[in-house]
Motif scaffolding. Structure first.
Motif, mmCIF file in Angstrom:
data_model
loop_
_atom_site.group_PDB
_atom_site.id
_atom_site.type_symbol
_atom_site.label_atom_id
_atom_site.label_comp_id
_atom_site.label_asym_id
_atom_site.label_seq_id
_atom_site.Cartn_x
_atom_site.Cartn_y
_atom_site.Cartn_z
ATOM 1 N N LEU A 153 -33.665 -14.239 13.686
ATOM 2 C CA LEU A 153 -32.889 -14.116 12.451
ATOM 3 C C LEU A 153 -32.265 -15.448 12.059
ATOM 4 N N GLN A 154 -31.840 -16.219 13.048
ATOM 5 C CA GLN A 154 -31.296 -17.547 12.744
ATOM 6 C C GLN A 154 -32.377 -18.446 12.171
ATOM 7 N N HIS A 187 -35.408 -17.454 10.633
ATOM 8 C CA HIS A 187 -36.063 -16.987 9.409
ATOM 9 C C HIS A 187 -35.092 -16.455 8.356
ATOM 10 N N GLY A 188 -33.865 -16.148 8.753
ATOM 11 C CA GLY A 188 -32.864 -15.698 7.790
ATOM 12 C C GLY A 188 -32.963 -14.223 7.448
ATOM 13 N N ARG A 189 -34.164 -13.725 7.191
ATOM 14 C CA ARG A 189 -34.353 -12.332 6.766
ATOM 15 C C ARG A 189 -35.700 -11.854 7.286
ATOM 16 N N TYR A 228 -33.457 -7.020 8.067
ATOM 17 C CA TYR A 228 -32.221 -7.384 8.745
ATOM 18 C C TYR A 228 -31.936 -8.851 8.479
ATOM 19 N N MET A 229 -30.644 -9.174 8.461
ATOM 20 C CA MET A 229 -30.248 -10.571 8.258
ATOM 21 C C MET A 229 -28.843 -10.776 8.799
#
Length: 318
Positions: free
Chosen positions: A15-16, A18-20, A61-62
Motif C-alpha cells: 500500500l505504501q 502503490h497507494g491504492r 484499500y489505501m
C-alpha cells in the motif's frame, strides 16, 4: 512468506508503494484468499495504521493520507539509495541540512538489520560528494523553502536582494524554478523590475515574502538548462571561437552548456564562448581528446603556445 506477521507487513509495504490496491490484487500478491486478506487489514488497523476501504466492484484499500504517518519500510536497495542521497545532501550548501541528515541517518540505522547497518556505515564513512565548491551558503533553508513553495503554487514573491557589487535592491519576482550550479543555489524566473528572465543567487537574498498575485510558468521550463545557457552567454573580456574537430554529441559531453554555445558546422562543431583569462581557457582546450582550430582571438593561440612550452619543460624533467 509463511508467517502471518510477515504477510501483514507485506500488505503495508504494498500500500505504501502503490497507494491504492484492490482486495483481489493484494490477495494475489500475497498468495492468500480474500477472507485472509481482510484479517490482515484488521490487524493493521488494530496496530493504529489508518486505512480506508472503497466498497463495490472497483473498490480498493489505501492508506489515509495525512492522518498518521505509517511506519516506512524499505528494501536494502532503497535504504542504500536513501543514504547516498543523504551523503549528497551534506554538500548542497544549506546551513541547516547537516543536523537533519545526521538525524535521518540515525533513525534509519535504528531499524536496519545488522548486515545492512554494515553497508550503511561503509557508505557514510567512505563516500564523500563535493557539491559545495563555493563558500556562499545561505544562513538557513528558509529562503529555499519559501521559493520552492512559491514556484509550486505559481505565486509571486517580493525579494530583498544584494547584488555582487553590494547594491541593495527590492523587486517582485515570479519564481519559475530553482537550480544548484557550481556551489550555489539559483532561483530563475521573471523579474518584474527588469521585465525579463533573470537568475538570483539564494545566498544574496535577505528576505522573501510570498504575495497573493499568481503567474503562469512557461511550459516545459527547465531551470538548470536555462541557468547554464545564461551563464554561457555572460559577456567576457575576450570573445572566443574555436572549431572542434568532432561531432556535436561528443562536444557536448566535454563542454557543459555554461561553457559556451555549440553549433554543428562543416568540419566539426563550432564553439562560441568568452574568457577573461586566456591562459585558463587554453588549459581547457589542451585537455580535449580531439583536435581543434582556434579562429579567434590571436591571444588564445599565444596562450596555448605558452601551455605547450610549459608541458614540454615538465616532460623533460620526468
Amino acid at each position: 512468506m509463511d508467517k502471518p506477521t510477515t504477510r501483514v507487513l507485506a500488505v503495508l509495504s504494498l500500500l505504501q508503494t502503490h497507494g491504492r490496491m484492490s482486495g483481489p490484487e493484494l490477495a494475489r500478491r500475497l498468495d492468500v484468499d480474500v477472507r485472509t486478506l481482510r484479517r490482515y487489514i484488521v490487524m493493521l488497523e488494530d496496530l493504529g495504521i489508518p486505512l480506508a476501504a472503497e466498497r463495490g466492484r472497483y473498490g480498493a484499500y489505501m492508506l489515509v493520507a495525512g492522518f498518521k504517518l505509517p511506519p516506512m519500510m524499505f528494501t536494502n536497495d532503497e535504504a542504500v539509495a536513501l543514504l547516498v542521497g543523504m551523503v549528497a545532501a551534506r554538500g548542497l550548501g544549506l546551513a541547516e541540512a547537516a543536523p537533519a541528515v545526521e538525524s535521518a541517518q540515525a533513525k534509519l540505522a535504528r531499524v536496519m538489520p545488522e548486515t545492512l547497518k554494515h553497508h550503511v556505515r561503509a557508505i557514510a564513512d567512505t563516500v564523500h560528494v563535493d557539491l559545495a565548491s563555493s563558500a556562499h551558503v545561505p544562513d538557513s533553508n528558509a529562503v529555499l523553502v519559501a521559493l520552492t513553495r512559491a514556484a509550486q503554487a505559481r505565486r509571486r514573491v517580493h525579494l530583498q536582494y544584494i547584488a555582487a557589487d553590494g547594491r541593495h535592491t527590492e523587486r517582485s519576482f515570479d519564481p519559475y524554478g530553482l537550480a544548484w550550479w557550481s556551489g550555489a543555489w539559483y532561483a530563475l524566473g521573471l523579474c518584474r523590475l527588469r521585465r525579463a528572465l533573470r537568475s538570483f543567487r539564494l545566498d544574496r537574498m535577505r528576505e522573501v515574502v510570498l504575495l497573493d498575485d499568481h503567474f503562469v510558468r512557461p511550459a516545459d521550463f527547465d531551470a538548470l538548462e536555462t541557468l547554464t545557457h545564461a551563464i554561457g552567454r555572460i559577456p567576457r573580456e575576450h570573445s572566443v571561437e574555436v572549431l572542434l574537430r568532432t561531432d556535436l554529441p561528443t562536444a557536448r559531453q566535454v563542454f557543459p552548456a555554461a561553457f559556451g554555445l555549440l553549433e554543428p558546422v562543416d568540419g566539426g562543431t563550432l564553439l562560441r564562448s568568452g574568457a577573461d583569462d586566456l591562459d585558463w581557457f587554453a588549459c581547457q582546450l589542451a585537455r580535449m581528446p580531439f583536435d581543434f582550430d582556434i579562429r579567434c582571438p590571436d591571444g588564445l593561440r599565444a596562450a596555448l603556445a605558452r601551455q605547450a612550452r610549459r608541458l614540454r619543460r615538465l616532460a623533460k624533467r620526468g
